[in-house]
Design a protein around this motif. Structure first.
Motif, PDB file in Angstrom:
ATOM      1  N   GLU A   1       0.829  -1.215   0.000  1.00  0.00           N
ATOM      2  CA  GLU A   1       0.000   0.000   0.000  1.00  0.00           C
ATOM      3  C   GLU A   1       0.863   1.264   0.000  1.00  0.00           C
TER       4      GLU A   1
ATOM      5  N   GLN B   1       0.613  -5.442 -11.731  1.00  0.00           N
ATOM      6  CA  GLN B   1      -0.290  -6.469 -12.273  1.00  0.00           C
ATOM      7  C   GLN B   1      -0.109  -7.802 -11.543  1.00  0.00           C
TER       8      GLN B   1
ATOM      9  N   HIS C   1       0.993  -8.295  -8.476  1.00  0.00           N
ATOM     10  CA  HIS C   1       0.404  -8.195  -7.138  1.00  0.00           C
ATOM     11  C   HIS C   1      -1.119  -8.206  -7.203  1.00  0.00           C
ATOM     12  N   PHE C   2      -1.662  -7.543  -8.231  1.00  0.00           N
ATOM     13  CA  PHE C   2      -3.119  -7.492  -8.384  1.00  0.00           C
ATOM     14  C   PHE C   2      -3.689  -8.898  -8.541  1.00  0.00           C
ATOM     15  N   GLU C   3      -3.011  -9.705  -9.396  1.00  0.00           N
ATOM     16  CA  GLU C   3      -3.484 -11.083  -9.619  1.00  0.00           C
ATOM     17  C   GLU C   3      -3.444 -11.901  -8.330  1.00  0.00           C
ATOM     18  N   ASP C   4      -2.318 -11.756  -7.582  1.00  0.00           N
ATOM     19  CA  ASP C   4      -2.176 -12.523  -6.328  1.00  0.00           C
ATOM     20  C   ASP C   4      -3.214 -12.094  -5.296  1.00  0.00           C
ATOM     21  N   VAL C   5      -3.345 -10.761  -5.104  1.00  0.00           N
ATOM     22  CA  VAL C   5      -4.245 -10.243  -4.068  1.00  0.00           C
ATOM     23  C   VAL C   5      -5.705 -10.498  -4.439  1.00  0.00           C
ATOM     24  N   SER C   6      -6.047 -10.327  -5.726  1.00  0.00           N
ATOM     25  CA  SER C   6      -7.445 -10.528  -6.142  1.00  0.00           C
ATOM     26  C   SER C   6      -7.892 -11.968  -5.908  1.00  0.00           C
ATOM     27  N   LYS C   7      -6.988 -12.929  -6.121  1.00  0.00           N
ATOM     28  CA  LYS C   7      -7.320 -14.339  -5.855  1.00  0.00           C
ATOM     29  C   LYS C   7      -7.618 -14.538  -4.373  1.00  0.00           C
TER      30      LYS C   7
ATOM     31  N   CYS D   1      -8.530 -12.204  -2.195  1.00  0.00           N
ATOM     32  CA  CYS D   1      -9.751 -11.474  -1.828  1.00  0.00           C
ATOM     33  C   CYS D   1     -11.002 -12.262  -2.235  1.00  0.00           C
ATOM     34  N   GLU D   2     -10.987 -12.799  -3.454  1.00  0.00           N
ATOM     35  CA  GLU D   2     -12.132 -13.593  -3.930  1.00  0.00           C
ATOM     36  C   GLU D   2     -12.376 -14.793  -3.011  1.00  0.00           C
ATOM     37  N   TRP D   3     -11.274 -15.432  -2.627  1.00  0.00           N
ATOM     38  CA  TRP D   3     -11.352 -16.602  -1.741  1.00  0.00           C
ATOM     39  C   TRP D   3     -11.925 -16.192  -0.383  1.00  0.00           C
TER      40      TRP D   3
END
Length: 898
Positions: free
Chosen positions: A811, A847, A849-855, A857-859
């Motif tokens: 952040e 990008q 980090h976005f892919e890792d974090v979004s997975k 968050c979805e979980w």
């Protein structure tokens, strides 16, 4: 200068696989290099060291800090796996078959010819000679094949091609110096001691297992009574000085002993013999591994099948076919959960979890050589195409292949990404151009020509809407629409095979190169008319536009690279590159390398991300980087030092020449691994049609990463990546006398953050820059960003992009990036062409980090929804129960009142 940072595309060649001490990483020999697969963190790295020839065996110390790598001729490297560097070099003079450290880490055994050599293991302190020979063991008549140690390092067993297994004492025990075991009818493949015991299992190539029981426990080994051997030792030392190679203490084993010699000695008896081949299905056993704690035996066969047995009862746990080629190496990790398999024929590496029956790792390189590569627009992925017809996509940060497309029926000649980065296009000799979707991993478009033709090159425009491919046989260029998949146009005009196509990144302009000595420029907006034809002196092999689209580079068959201003059709420069290519001489060449170089040229070109330099490679072991403006050679990279490949040496070795020609003409490698053995007339083993060949070193394709931080080359060795991010280099910028670390810390304490950042960038020490930036409070970021000079904004963006790769302060760094781009966006836009690599590097990092974090968050959202649904269900249930209880109470009250 960029340094070697990784080898992709090849995961295993030959040699033994080894798990590290913690059981989470796997060491795999890849040609003359070693790759370390971290299975827990899903990463792979290739150690920055190489042997002269292909590695055949790897010995790993029990503490996991040292490894011994031995190549085909017996040259060894002692390597630190902590520092990832070579500590010592040693030459064993002859090919070595296996190497194994003792479990206590104090000794190691090497087998070569029919001998076993016991060495003192290198210690933790610095030594003048790290390899000190202790004992030499004689016994087997034929070559030795395998080694295993007892758990307390008192004895070791050695298997041999003469069908015997020998047990030797690491010390001179009174009741066990050597012991010979027979019982087999074929080559011994592996031998294993039971846990804390001298009991032994031996496996032979004809798929037979013998179980040997010893009448003595390990504690029952008696030490030899001390002798007065001082004089003998002195005499021995003087003799050793005269010898070329010291042999240490010699122990000569005899296979047949008389009664007197066996009295009060250790005795072995065969308790059982088991056979793997049932109902006569003959299948050679090629490799085996045994886990002592769980008594698990894993055996691999020539047909690609493996069996899991529990010993000593020989109960089959399960059997599975993982490949159609022979399993060359097996290794089990320390917990006994994971089993690694290496298949050298296909270059496969598999890690299998046998209890859950699932793959932990499943990787395979291209079966034949790689031909082309392409970076995705953010530099995160690399697509490669090979002669085996496969298209593979690799992740640059983990070095793993995550998808393989097998739709092509012939060799792939070119691959490229569209500008979105989610579509991979490939052209093939099977007459199709295919588009693959990286979201759903499917072939969603197939482009074909009216008459079947072999496509040799491919290009897609900057919008990703227009796809073009050049033909080898009809001399035409085909244009398709990506949206509809329809053929839009066929461009005719060339009089020779089309060798290369390139779209201008900024305009609707297509450049095509051909063997007819011309480069044609086609205007897409003017209904594909030929806008210009550039005449060359020689056949044109490759064309490439500069990233800003203002310059065109052309490489021709005469070894020249020419630069053109395509707007005015004027040549603005040329580089004579034939001498820089520096060809090697092949073993069967009749002419010298210097003469052969006259007909050689560059076959692949690529501009750097900033357009200031150009990369060029061809049929040699060198990749050249030229400065375009000055037209001079900046650096020459030697991509391999592996002499197992052909055309590596500039001069032919006179020792390899006879009066009848080169010794390379003698085909010694017939019949697979062990050659065609014909010990008796009329008895044949092996495949007589098998031919041994040496692959030739060559660079088929080079590409610069859009981030400008690295470049990649597809070679005979695999996919090599050279990166700027590795290595410690002191590279100050506008340095003056007051810029010192102490002064920077002083400025920081005074809360002059902007000044501290500028000083840190002048010193250009990464750790210091990180310290300064992380010391700035998040509330001050806005003020600091607005007061930064433009020059340092660029540098700070570049630093942020690299910091995202390793830092956990996600952040905080996102606030920095956001403020910088918001405050300086307009100024940065004016220098967008120059800054594009930096912005793409930043985009790639964010990008990921976005892919890792979004997975995650979805979980988490799914889990929270699930928990809420369950709690609501329980609440409803409780409410229903309460209402039913209340009703019952009301009924009972009314009964009472009645």
């Amino acid at each position: 200068a960029p340094q070697f940072s990784g080898l992709l595309g090849t995961v295993y060649r030959r040699g033994n696989l080894s798990f590290t001490r913690d059981g989470n990483s796997l060491l795999s020999p890849v040609g003359n290099r070693v790759s370390l697969f971290d299975l827990k963190n899903n990463k792979c790295e290739t150690l920055p060291l190489a042997t002269r020839l292909n590695i055949v065996c790897v010995g790993l110390s029990p503490d996991g800090s040292l490894a011994i790598l031995i190549d085909e001729e017996g040259a060894a490297l002692l390597v630190s796996l902590i520092g990832k560097c070579v500590i010592h070099q040693f030459y064993f003079h002859k090919p070595v078959h296996s190497v194994s450290f003792s479990p206590d880490g104090k000794k190691f055994v090497v087998t070569k010819d029919n001998l076993a050599y016991l060495y003192h293991a290198p210690g933790k302190k610095r030594e003048f000679n790290a390899f000190v020979l202790d004992k030499t063991y004689y016994g087997p008549y034929d070559e030795t094949t395998c080694i295993d140690w007892t758990d307390d390092s008192k004895c070791f067993a050695v298997g041999s091609k003469d069908m015997s297994t020998w047990v030797f004492g690491a010390e001179r025990w009174a009741n066990l110096i050597y012991y010979s075991l027979g019982g087999h009818k074929d080559i011994i493949v592996a031998c294993f001691f039971e846990e804390n015991s001298l009991d032994l299992y031996t496996l032979s190539q004809d798929a037979a297992l013998c179980v040997w029981q010893c009448d003595t426990e390990l504690d029952g080994l008696k030490p030899m009574p001390p002798k007065d051997t001082a004089k003998e030792e002195n005499a021995g030392e003087n003799d050793e000085e005269l010898l070329e190679e010291p042999k240490g203490e010699e122990i000569h084993g005899k296979a047949h002993l008389n009664e007197q010699e066996t009295r009060e000695k250790v005795k072995y008896s065969r308790v059982a013999k088991y056979f793997f081949n049932k109902e006569g299905d003959f299948n050679n056993l090629t490799s085996a591994a045994y886990h002592k704690k769980t008594h698990l035996l894993v055996t691999g066969f020539a047909s690609g099948v493996f069996h899991l047995h529990e010993l000593p009862e020989f109960n089959l746990i399960h059997s599975l076919s993982i490949s159609d080629q022979r399993i060359a190496s097996i290794s089990i990790n320390c917990t006994g959960d994971w089993i690694a398999f290496g298949c050298s024929g296909l270059g496969q590496l598999l890690v299998w979890e046998w209890q859950s029956e699932s793959y932990v790792l499943k990787q395979q390189g291209h079966f034949n050589s790689m031909v082309s590569l392409a970076y995705s627009p953010d530099g995160q992925y690399i697509a490669t195409g090979g002669e085996d017809g496969k298209v593979k996509v690799w992740n640059t940060s983990s070095s793993f292949c995550f998808v393989t497309f097998t739709e092509h029926t012939s060799g792939v000649t070119a691959v490229t990404f569209t500008s979105t980065g989610y579509v991979v296009l490939s052209a093939s000799l099977d007459g199709t151009v295919r588009a693959f979707d990286l979201h759903r991993y499917r072939n969603f478009r197939t482009f074909t020509s009216p008459r079947p033709s072999q496509f040799s090159c491919l290009a897609v425009d900057s919008s990703g809407e227009i796809v073009s491919a050049g033909s080898q046989d009809s001399f035409e260029i085909f244009i398709w629409s990506m949206q509809s998949g329809r053929l839009l146009d066929v461009l005719a005009g060339h009089e020779g095979p089309i060798s290369s196509l390139s779209f201008n990144p900024m305009k609707c302009l297509l450049a095509s190169a051909s063997w007819d000595k011309t480069v044609k420029l086609w205007d897409m907006l003017d209904s594909w008319r030929t806008k210009e034809t550039l005449i060359m002196n020689s056949d044109v092999l490759v064309v490439a536009f500069r990233p800003d689209g203002k310059e065109l580079a052309v490489a021709a068959l005469n070894g020249q690279i020419t630069f053109w201003d395509h707007e005015n059709a004027v040549q603005i420069g040329s580089i004579e590159g034939r001498h820089d290519l520096q060809m090697g001489r092949k073993e069967l060449d009749k002419i010298t390398a210097k003469q052969a170089a006259k007909g050689k040229s560059f076959t692949t070109l690529c501009y750097s991300a900033d357009g200031q330099s150009i990369l060029a490679g061809g049929l040699s072991k060198f990749v050249c980087i030229y400065n375009v403006k000055e037209q001079i050679l900046m650096k020459k990279f030697e991509i391999s030092c592996n002499h197992s490949l052909d055309a590596m040496e500039e001069y032919l070795d006179r020792r390899k020449m006879t009066e009848f020609g080169s010794m390379a003409l003698i085909d010694e490698g017939g019949g697979g691994e062990d050659g065609v053995a014909i010990p008796l007339p009329g008895v044949k083993r092996g495949d007589m049609s098998y031919r041994h060949f040496k692959p030739e070193i060559r660079v088929t394709c080079v590409r610069f990463s859009p981030t400008g931080r690295s470049w990649a080359a597809t070679t005979t060795e695999g996919l090599l990546i050279y990166s700027l991010d590795s290595g410690l280099i002191f590279d100050p910028f506008e340095l003056d006398i007051d810029v010192t670390p102490s002064n920077i810390h002083k400025t920081l304490r005074q809360k002059e953050y902007t000044m501290a950042i500028i000083m840190a960038f002048k010193l250009n020490e990464k750790k210091l820059i990180q310290e300064v930036i992380e010391a700035v409070p998040s509330s001050e970021v806005d003020v600091v960003c607005s007061s930064l000079p433009d020059l340092y904004v660029e540098k700070l963006l570049e630093f942020l992009a690299s910091a995202f790769e390793i830092s956990c302060h996600l952040e905080f760094y996102l606030i920095w990036a956001h403020k910088l781009l918001m405050l300086h966006g307009q100024k940065l836009k004016t220098r967008s062409v120059k800054l594009l690599p930096v912005i793409q590097f930043l985009q790639k990092s964010i990008q990921r980090h976005f892919e890792d974090v979004s997975k995650l968050c979805e979980w988490n959202i799914y889990n929270i929804k699930y928990a809420l649904a369950i709690s609501q269900q329980r609440g409803m249930k409780r409410l229903a129960e309460e209402t039913s209880v209340d009703e019952e109470e009301l009924d009972s009250d009314s009964d009472y009142l009645m």
